[in-house]
Design an enzyme around this catalytic site. Sequence first.
Site, PDB file in Angstrom:
ATOM      1  N   MET A  30       0.842  -1.199   0.000  1.00 50.70           N
ATOM      2  CA  MET A  30       0.000   0.000   0.000  1.00 50.70           C
ATOM      3  C   MET A  30       0.878   1.250   0.000  1.00 50.70           C
ATOM      4  O   MET A  30       0.440   2.329   0.406  1.00 50.70           O
ATOM      5  CB  MET A  30      -0.938  -0.009   1.204  1.00 50.70           C
ATOM      6  CG  MET A  30      -1.905  -1.194   1.156  1.00 50.70           C
ATOM      7  SD  MET A  30      -3.465  -0.910   1.988  1.00 50.70           S
ATOM      8  CE  MET A  30      -2.902  -0.689   3.659  1.00 50.70           C
ATOM      9  N   GLY A  36      11.327  -2.723   5.291  1.00 48.65           N
ATOM     10  CA  GLY A  36      10.609  -3.997   5.369  1.00 48.65           C
ATOM     11  C   GLY A  36      10.077  -4.395   3.999  1.00 48.65           C
ATOM     12  O   GLY A  36      10.223  -5.544   3.563  1.00 48.65           O
ATOM     13  N   HIS A  37       9.451  -3.426   3.302  1.00 52.54           N
ATOM     14  CA  HIS A  37       8.962  -3.719   1.951  1.00 52.54           C
ATOM     15  C   HIS A  37      10.126  -4.084   1.025  1.00 52.54           C
ATOM     16  O   HIS A  37      10.018  -4.988   0.195  1.00 52.54           O
ATOM     17  CB  HIS A  37       8.261  -2.493   1.346  1.00 52.54           C
ATOM     18  CG  HIS A  37       7.017  -2.082   2.062  1.00 52.54           C
ATOM     19  ND1 HIS A  37       6.938  -0.926   2.804  1.00 52.54           N
ATOM     20  CD2 HIS A  37       5.800  -2.656   2.125  1.00 52.54           C
ATOM     21  CE1 HIS A  37       5.712  -0.817   3.299  1.00 52.54           C
ATOM     22  NE2 HIS A  37       5.002  -1.846   2.916  1.00 52.54           N
ATOM     23  N   GLY A 147       4.889  -9.918   4.344  1.00 57.11           N
ATOM     24  CA  GLY A 147       5.683  -9.828   5.569  1.00 57.11           C
ATOM     25  C   GLY A 147       4.963 -10.480   6.740  1.00 57.11           C
ATOM     26  O   GLY A 147       3.743 -10.376   6.877  1.00 57.11           O
ATOM     27  N   GLU A 148       5.754 -11.131   7.606  1.00 59.22           N
ATOM     28  CA  GLU A 148       5.167 -11.846   8.753  1.00 59.22           C
ATOM     29  C   GLU A 148       4.672 -10.918   9.850  1.00 59.22           C
ATOM     30  O   GLU A 148       4.082 -11.379  10.821  1.00 59.22           O
ATOM     31  CB  GLU A 148       6.192 -12.828   9.334  1.00 59.22           C
ATOM     32  CG  GLU A 148       6.240 -14.130   8.569  1.00 59.22           C
ATOM     33  CD  GLU A 148       7.178 -15.155   9.184  1.00 59.22           C
ATOM     34  OE1 GLU A 148       8.027 -14.768  10.022  1.00 59.22           O
ATOM     35  OE2 GLU A 148       7.070 -16.331   8.806  1.00 59.22           O
TER      36      GLU A 148
END
Length: 283
Positions: A30, A36-37, A147-148
């Site tokens: 989004m 992280g992305h 992602g976790e």
Amino acid sequence: MEIIRTVDGLRQQVDQAHAAGKSVGLVPTMGALHAGHISLVDRARKENDLVVVSVFVNPTQFNNAEDLATYPRTEEADCQKLEKAGVDIAFIPTVEEIYPEPDTRVFELGEVAEVMEGAMRPGHFNGVAQIVSKLFAIVNPDRAYFGEKDFQQIAVIRRMVELEGFKLKIVDCPICREEDGLAMSSRNTRLTPEQREVAPVIHRTLASSVDWAKQHTLAETKKYVIDEINSFPHMEVEYYEIVDPLTMQPLAEWTDARNGAPVGCVTAYCGKVRLIDNIKYNL
Ligand code: PAF
């Protein structure tokens, strides 16, 4: 990197890639991209010939109008990061392009979607299933990366994939953390400096609860986590559940987990910002 804004344009490119025997990896996002992305993109880059990243703030998964209105939108910076990470295609459609008509589909997501985020945010997971199924239908990826941090979301997406019969691999990737342990999230930018200083208590407490759990019951461990986080200014736990990693059903005892190590899932407000995180109890 090519920026594509239409469904037809994207379909054409991925169809060509598939026809040439290339593998396609999809990273749905989004936007408001952070490291992280980019870790998902890096993994997709390693495993696929063509990497597509979608940047779309999906309105159907927001059950709170203010949350949707204030969700950070940073397209230019996002494109720079994606270009640098070696992405082939950034898919950045408008809401009208994705939803020319309202999406009225209701997915039978079952028990994995009924608890925690599902209980707190009615309609949220159905909205996630709507957008992710649309993206899968357009891109027809060989692999898709998640992602976790959104641990329950992955279980819901696996269920949607089963329902819709998509043939692809869902790749779950570890949580990326800031140096002080705070799970990376686009929402972190909304924290005031004072709140940002407090927020790492979420991960710190989860991490310390793994040792605590070795000497305590599951109920005592839940209480420890909730009380500890709540003892800090600005912090308020919405829920803390320790669940089976597959079914997402809350456990009463450590030994109740049937499908691997129990996972503790927390949602806590830091001021007005809703943060989530989780931890595995490999006891
Ligand atoms: O995790 C997210 O960012 C979103 O829920 C997703 C999977 C991109 C769907 O909009």
